[in-house]
Write a protein that holds these residues in place. Structure first.
Motif, PDB file in Angstrom:
ATOM      1  N   GLU A  23       6.571   4.446   6.576  1.00 13.80           N
ATOM      2  CA  GLU A  23       7.934   3.778   6.000  1.00 13.80           C
ATOM      3  C   GLU A  23       8.029   5.039   6.017  1.00 13.80           C
ATOM      4  OE1 GLU A  23       6.249   1.629   2.740  1.00 13.80           O
ATOM      5  OE2 GLU A  23       6.339  -0.274   4.680  1.00 13.80           O
ATOM      6  N   THR A  51       0.976  -7.682   9.745  1.00 15.43           N
ATOM      7  CA  THR A  51       0.894  -8.661   8.372  1.00 15.43           C
ATOM      8  C   THR A  51       0.561  -7.512   7.022  1.00 15.43           C
ATOM      9  OG1 THR A  51      -1.621  -8.281   8.989  1.00 15.43           O
ATOM     10  CG2 THR A  51       0.090 -10.196  10.040  1.00 15.43           C
ATOM     11  N   ARG A  53       1.296  -5.781   5.195  1.00 13.71           N
ATOM     12  CA  ARG A  53       2.259  -6.778   3.807  1.00 13.71           C
ATOM     13  C   ARG A  53       3.290  -8.360   3.745  1.00 13.71           C
ATOM     14  NH1 ARG A  53       6.607  -2.580   1.541  1.00 13.71           N
ATOM     15  NH2 ARG A  53       4.729  -1.562   1.836  1.00 13.71           N
ATOM     16  N   ASP A  54       2.736  -9.139   2.827  1.00 14.21           N
ATOM     17  CA  ASP A  54       3.955 -10.266   2.651  1.00 14.21           C
ATOM     18  C   ASP A  54       4.958  -9.903   2.572  1.00 14.21           C
ATOM     19  OD1 ASP A  54       1.060 -11.574   2.946  1.00 14.21           O
ATOM     20  OD2 ASP A  54       1.388 -11.839   0.432  1.00 14.21           O
ATOM     21  N   GLU A  55       5.334  -9.598   2.257  1.00 13.62           N
ATOM     22  CA  GLU A  55       7.426  -9.075   2.329  1.00 13.62           C
ATOM     23  C   GLU A  55       7.757  -8.809   3.026  1.00 13.62           C
ATOM     24  OE1 GLU A  55       5.578  -5.705  -0.448  1.00 13.62           O
ATOM     25  OE2 GLU A  55       4.890  -8.237  -0.627  1.00 13.62           O
ATOM     26  N   SER A  56       6.787  -7.700   3.742  1.00  9.15           N
ATOM     27  CA  SER A  56       7.929  -7.213   5.673  1.00  9.15           C
ATOM     28  C   SER A  56       7.062  -6.634   6.308  1.00  9.15           C
ATOM     29  CB  SER A  56       8.050  -5.659   4.580  1.00  9.15           C
ATOM     30  OG  SER A  56       7.544  -5.020   4.018  1.00  9.15           O
TER      31      SER A  56
END
Length: 150
Positions: A23, A51, A53-56
């Motif tokens: 990132e 997968t 991280r749920d939000e990205s």
């Protein structure tokens, strides 16, 4: 001059560290190749980066999906650079590429609990430092933050 960063992993698998480092690389506008040691690891890391991280998710692909040149992060077992990456991550004892000096940065992630991996990292450190690479060593502190040690 190529920066060569050694990340000493202790009690943490690469999957727990790699996403945040990728990132940060993308935030800096860098293109990345992640070289792993086996086809099975390509598949596992590919799935994990979708997968973790749920939000990205991290935009990425593998060199087997036909669009290698387009991916900002490419996962491979091969010693090549089809996406014109300027940063290369070497995970799980993946070998140093022949064109190492063409990268802005190479990150060597090694298992500090594995004596052979530790010995290999020391050899690479000495060789690349003698070749003029800007080498640094990073280790995680008790709070989980990376600290530059050398």
């Amino acid at each position: 001059m190529t920066e060569l960063l050694f990340y000493h992993l202790q009690r943490r698998p690469p999957e727990s560290v790699l996403p945040s480092l990728l990132e940060k690389s993308l935030e800096r506008g860098w293109r990345v190749v992640v070289q792993v040691s086996s086809d099975e690891r390509v598949e596992a890391l590919d799935a994990h980066l979708w997968t973790y991280r749920d939000e990205s998710f991290l935009p990425h692909g593998t060199d087997r999906d036909g669009l290698a040149a387009e991916h900002p992060v490419l996962i491979t077992v091969r010693d090549h650079n089809p996406n014109r990456a300027n940063v290369r991550f070497l995970v799980e004892r993946a070998p140093m590429p022949a064109d190492a000096a063409t990268y802005d940065r190479i990150v060597v992630m090694f298992d500090g609990e594995d004596e052979e991996a530790l010995a290999e990292a020391r050899v690479i450190w000495r060789e690349k430092k003698a070749e003029g690479f800007d080498v640094t060593y990073w280790q995680c502190d008790e709070r989980g933050r990376w600290q530059k040690r050398g």
